[in-house]
Design a protein around this motif. Structure first.
Motif, PDB file in Angstrom:
ATOM      1  N   PRO A  67       4.402 -23.956  15.107  1.00  0.00           N
ATOM      2  CA  PRO A  67       3.908 -25.310  14.870  1.00  0.00           C
ATOM      3  C   PRO A  67       3.281 -25.870  16.143  1.00  0.00           C
ATOM      4  O   PRO A  67       3.659 -25.506  17.256  1.00  0.00           O
ATOM      5  N   ALA A  68       2.331 -26.780  15.984  1.00  0.00           N
ATOM      6  CA  ALA A  68       1.582 -27.314  17.125  1.00  0.00           C
ATOM      7  C   ALA A  68       2.501 -27.890  18.185  1.00  0.00           C
ATOM      8  O   ALA A  68       2.247 -27.774  19.379  1.00  0.00           O
ATOM      9  N   ILE A  69       3.604 -28.515  17.760  1.00  0.00           N
ATOM     10  CA  ILE A  69       4.496 -29.167  18.721  1.00  0.00           C
ATOM     11  C   ILE A  69       5.101 -28.171  19.697  1.00  0.00           C
ATOM     12  O   ILE A  69       5.493 -28.526  20.805  1.00  0.00           O
ATOM     13  N   PHE A  70       5.171 -26.922  19.327  1.00  0.00           N
ATOM     14  CA  PHE A  70       5.784 -25.925  20.196  1.00  0.00           C
ATOM     15  C   PHE A  70       4.760 -25.174  21.043  1.00  0.00           C
ATOM     16  O   PHE A  70       5.078 -24.164  21.632  1.00  0.00           O
ATOM     17  N   ARG A  71       3.528 -25.649  21.068  1.00  0.00           N
ATOM     18  CA  ARG A  71       2.528 -25.043  21.947  1.00  0.00           C
ATOM     19  C   ARG A  71       2.513 -25.718  23.318  1.00  0.00           C
ATOM     20  O   ARG A  71       1.568 -25.563  24.075  1.00  0.00           O
ATOM     21  N   GLN A  72       3.540 -26.475  23.603  1.00  0.00           N
ATOM     22  CA  GLN A  72       3.739 -27.052  24.937  1.00  0.00           C
ATOM     23  C   GLN A  72       2.545 -27.913  25.358  1.00  0.00           C
ATOM     24  O   GLN A  72       2.001 -27.767  26.440  1.00  0.00           O
ATOM     25  N   TYR A  73       2.120 -28.811  24.469  1.00  0.00           N
ATOM     26  CA  TYR A  73       1.018 -29.696  24.800  1.00  0.00           C
ATOM     27  C   TYR A  73       1.365 -30.552  26.005  1.00  0.00           C
ATOM     28  O   TYR A  73       2.488 -31.015  26.164  1.00  0.00           O
ATOM     29  N   GLY A  74       0.370 -30.806  26.835  1.00  0.00           N
ATOM     30  CA  GLY A  74       0.573 -31.649  27.999  1.00  0.00           C
ATOM     31  C   GLY A  74      -0.766 -32.138  28.509  1.00  0.00           C
ATOM     32  O   GLY A  74      -1.815 -31.670  28.065  1.00  0.00           O
ATOM     33  N   PRO A  75      -0.781 -33.059  29.460  1.00  0.00           N
ATOM     34  CA  PRO A  75      -2.054 -33.576  29.982  1.00  0.00           C
ATOM     35  C   PRO A  75      -2.857 -32.466  30.662  1.00  0.00           C
ATOM     36  O   PRO A  75      -2.308 -31.643  31.399  1.00  0.00           O
ATOM     37  N   ARG A  76      -4.173 -32.472  30.385  1.00  0.00           N
ATOM     38  CA  ARG A  76      -5.045 -31.420  30.891  1.00  0.00           C
ATOM     39  C   ARG A  76      -6.363 -32.019  31.369  1.00  0.00           C
ATOM     40  O   ARG A  76      -6.732 -33.125  30.969  1.00  0.00           O
ATOM     41  N   SER A  77      -7.065 -31.273  32.177  1.00  0.00           N
ATOM     42  CA  SER A  77      -8.402 -31.662  32.606  1.00  0.00           C
ATOM     43  C   SER A  77      -9.401 -30.938  31.718  1.00  0.00           C
ATOM     44  O   SER A  77      -9.623 -29.734  31.881  1.00  0.00           O
ATOM     45  N   PHE A  78      -9.974 -31.656  30.762  1.00  0.00           N
ATOM     46  CA  PHE A  78     -10.779 -31.039  29.711  1.00  0.00           C
ATOM     47  C   PHE A  78     -11.934 -30.202  30.257  1.00  0.00           C
ATOM     48  O   PHE A  78     -12.223 -29.127  29.747  1.00  0.00           O
ATOM     49  N   ARG A  79     -12.582 -30.678  31.292  1.00  0.00           N
ATOM     50  CA  ARG A  79     -13.788 -30.000  31.788  1.00  0.00           C
ATOM     51  C   ARG A  79     -13.467 -28.709  32.554  1.00  0.00           C
ATOM     52  O   ARG A  79     -14.243 -27.760  32.519  1.00  0.00           O
ATOM     53  N   LEU A  80     -12.348 -28.684  33.252  1.00  0.00           N
ATOM     54  CA  LEU A  80     -12.031 -27.550  34.124  1.00  0.00           C
ATOM     55  C   LEU A  80     -11.546 -26.340  33.332  1.00  0.00           C
ATOM     56  O   LEU A  80     -10.700 -26.466  32.441  1.00  0.00           O
ATOM     57  N   GLY A  81     -12.067 -25.177  33.684  1.00  0.00           N
ATOM     58  CA  GLY A  81     -11.614 -23.943  33.066  1.00  0.00           C
ATOM     59  C   GLY A  81     -11.504 -22.827  34.084  1.00  0.00           C
ATOM     60  O   GLY A  81     -11.784 -23.008  35.276  1.00  0.00           O
ATOM     61  N   TYR A  82     -11.096 -21.660  33.619  1.00  0.00           N
ATOM     62  CA  TYR A  82     -11.044 -20.482  34.479  1.00  0.00           C
ATOM     63  C   TYR A  82     -11.247 -19.229  33.648  1.00  0.00           C
ATOM     64  O   TYR A  82     -11.120 -19.243  32.418  1.00  0.00           O
ATOM     65  N   CYS A  83     -11.573 -18.147  34.338  1.00  0.00           N
ATOM     66  CA  CYS A  83     -11.804 -16.848  33.711  1.00  0.00           C
ATOM     67  C   CYS A  83     -10.634 -15.932  34.034  1.00  0.00           C
ATOM     68  O   CYS A  83     -10.369 -15.643  35.206  1.00  0.00           O
ATOM     69  N   SER A  84      -9.947 -15.482  32.998  1.00  0.00           N
ATOM     70  CA  SER A  84      -8.799 -14.590  33.157  1.00  0.00           C
ATOM     71  C   SER A  84      -9.235 -13.155  32.920  1.00  0.00           C
ATOM     72  O   SER A  84     -10.022 -12.877  32.017  1.00  0.00           O
ATOM     73  N   THR A  85      -8.708 -12.215  33.718  1.00  0.00           N
ATOM     74  CA  THR A  85      -9.117 -10.810  33.570  1.00  0.00           C
ATOM     75  C   THR A  85      -7.961  -9.824  33.537  1.00  0.00           C
ATOM     76  O   THR A  85      -8.153  -8.672  33.171  1.00  0.00           O
ATOM     77  N   SER A  86      -6.766 -10.240  33.934  1.00  0.00           N
ATOM     78  CA  SER A  86      -5.670  -9.278  34.126  1.00  0.00           C
ATOM     79  C   SER A  86      -4.552  -9.425  33.096  1.00  0.00           C
ATOM     80  O   SER A  86      -3.392  -9.574  33.435  1.00  0.00           O
ATOM     81  N   PRO A 413      -2.541 -11.234  41.039  1.00  0.00           N
ATOM     82  CA  PRO A 413      -2.055 -10.459  39.894  1.00  0.00           C
ATOM     83  C   PRO A 413      -0.930  -9.496  40.243  1.00  0.00           C
ATOM     84  O   PRO A 413      -0.254  -8.992  39.345  1.00  0.00           O
ATOM     85  N   GLU A 414      -0.697  -9.244  41.542  1.00  0.00           N
ATOM     86  CA  GLU A 414       0.371  -8.326  41.934  1.00  0.00           C
ATOM     87  C   GLU A 414       1.724  -9.037  41.997  1.00  0.00           C
ATOM     88  O   GLU A 414       2.701  -8.582  41.398  1.00  0.00           O
ATOM     89  N   ASN A 415       1.790 -10.147  42.711  1.00  0.00           N
ATOM     90  CA  ASN A 415       3.084 -10.846  42.798  1.00  0.00           C
ATOM     91  C   ASN A 415       3.171 -12.032  41.841  1.00  0.00           C
ATOM     92  O   ASN A 415       4.205 -12.691  41.748  1.00  0.00           O
TER      93      ASN A 415
END
Length: 445
Positions: A67-86, A413-415
């Motif tokens: 359920p949506a409530i368990f996706r740990q919603y919290g305040p976020r910066s909508f514009r900022l993102g990142y690229c994950s690779t590992s 990504p190592e530690n």
């Protein structure tokens, strides 16, 4: 005896109830990634620097959805993102501290991890078929395109699997491809001229002639919309808005209109904003597939080989950075697309040369570009619904790619610990916590 037996039953019932409640709590507290039964996200083929891991079809099975409530919603910066690779971002205990609004992992995920309820932007991976597929070799004489020209999906591997993932992620943003304007490369590291490695069949992105990409985009756009009319669809990011890359985009745009009799439908425009030299058979961005001599200068053999040649010392040039964003926005305006959002789904410091391997240089560039995106407005080019800003959202490269500049990732990504750059990112995000729950700003479609 009767009372003793009854009390035993009561105690037993209470213990069973406590066990059931405890089990439910553990399930609900787990992230979606932790309760899924499929193979780990790091499975499949690996493609460096923006490629991520390509999914196998076994990873696209049905999963448990919380359920949506368990996706740990919290305040976020909508514009900022990142690229994950590992692999999964859930492997980093401090991932929530970044408070980013979105991320890409350069793949399609049926049930992606969403720290704080952040958005996972799906990336459909594809590639033009060659006669030596799937060895990604640049030389098109040794390894020519299959004729008639066609393409294949790589993540997911079938259109049926794509339909299932679209159905499981209503309203998602879908990028069609990733750096289709880059030739495959064989051996070595395209971001580090001193790093030599054997030829790796996974070394490449989504190489396609622009005419073929127009067909692929048409087919995949309509497939996605047929399953989920609320989905938003964007083009794959070209590496940088140089004349050679805008030629590629012009050809895609014109081919689409000629072939289908209508303007190419794009909900969200997307570009990468690296500053790489464009030279064939060398590190950097290479030139786009099919680039003609009129756009890409020929080498001694008369073969197109040169586009824009940037010095490595300009890899962090804010002037060039701004020029390229404006060049892309001018292209959008010329084609009647100004009043649509623009995202930069990948950019950063990847080179090891030209003075770039310096933590202060990397940090300053990241924070200065964040300020640029946040504040730069131009009503002649920008998006009116967002106060004429040129760019609406952006993703730093990278969260965790250790194969590029060692000062440019947010988590080691190592530690699995946050880096100094990650702390600078998190601190910046705290000043722009503008959404929570399922909110989106008014300027977002």
């Amino acid at each position: 005896m009767r009372y003793y037996s009854a009390s035993k039953k009561v105690v037993g019932a209470l213990m069973l109830a406590l066990l059931l409640i405890g089990g439910l709590v553990l399930v609900f507290l787990a992230s979606p990634e932790e309760v899924r039964s499929a193979a780990p996200e790091s499975g499949g083929l690996h493609a460096d620097a923006g490629g991520g891991a390509l999914l196998s079809t076994s990873e696209l099975t049905h999963h448990v959805y919380l359920p949506a409530i368990f996706r740990q919603y919290g305040p976020r910066s909508f514009r900022l993102g990142y690229c994950s690779t590992s692999g999964s971002v859930a492997q980093y205990p401090g991932i929530h501290e970044l408070a980013a609004g979105w991320y890409v992992n350069f793949n399609v995920r049926s049930d992606p991890v969403r720290p704080l309820g952040m958005e996972y932007v799906q990336t459909v991976r594809l590639h033009q078929l060659t006669k030596c597929w799937d060895k990604k070799v640049r030389d098109r004489e040794v390894c020519p395109y299959v004729k008639p020209y066609t393409y294949t999906l790589t993540s997911p591997s079938t259109k049926g699997a794509l339909r299932s993932s679209v159905a499981a992620n209503p309203g998602a943003l879908w990028l069609i491809g990733n750096e289709m304007d880059r030739y495959d490369w064989g051996g070595g590291n395209p971001w580090n001229p001193d790093m030599v490695s054997p030829i790796d069949p996974t070394q490449g992105q989504d190489e396609m002639l622009p005419e073929v990409y127009a067909v692929a985009y048409h087919e995949l756009y309509h497939l996605i919309k047929s399953v989920d009319p609320t989905a938003r669809v964007a083009i794959g990011g070209i590496i940088q808005a140089t004349p050679a890359r805008l030629w590629y985009l012009d050809t895609v745009w014109d081919t689409y209109k000629e072939k289908y009799g209508d303007v190419m439908p794009v909900d969200v425009w997307n570009v990468h904003n690296f500053i790489f030299k464009e030279k064939c058979d060398d590190y950097g961005a290479d030139i786009p597939p099919g680039c003609p001599e009129s756009v890409c200068k020929p080498n001694d053999d008369g073969v197109p080989c040169y586009g824009k040649i940037y010095s490595d010392k300009k890899h962090n040039s804010l002037e060039i950075f701004d020029d390229q964003i404006r060049a892309f926005r001018k292209w959008m305006k010329k084609n009647g697309q100004q009043q649509k959002p623009l995202i930069v789904s990948e950019y950063g410091i990847t080179l090891f040369t030209g003075g770039m391997e310096d933590p202060d240089v990397v940090r300053d560039f990241m924070l200065e570009t964040f300020d640029y995106f946040m504040t730069t407005r131009d009503c002649e080019l920008g998006y009116g619904a967002d106060g004429c800003r040129l760019v609406q959202r952006w993703a730093w490269y990278s969260l965790d790619d250790a194969s590029v500049n060692k000062y440019a990732y947010l988590f080691n990504p190592e530690n699995r610990q946050m880096t100094a750059l990650g702390r600078a990112y998190a601190s910046y995000a705290q000043d722009y916590l503008d959404v929570r729950g399922t909110e989106v700003p008014g300027y977002w479609p």
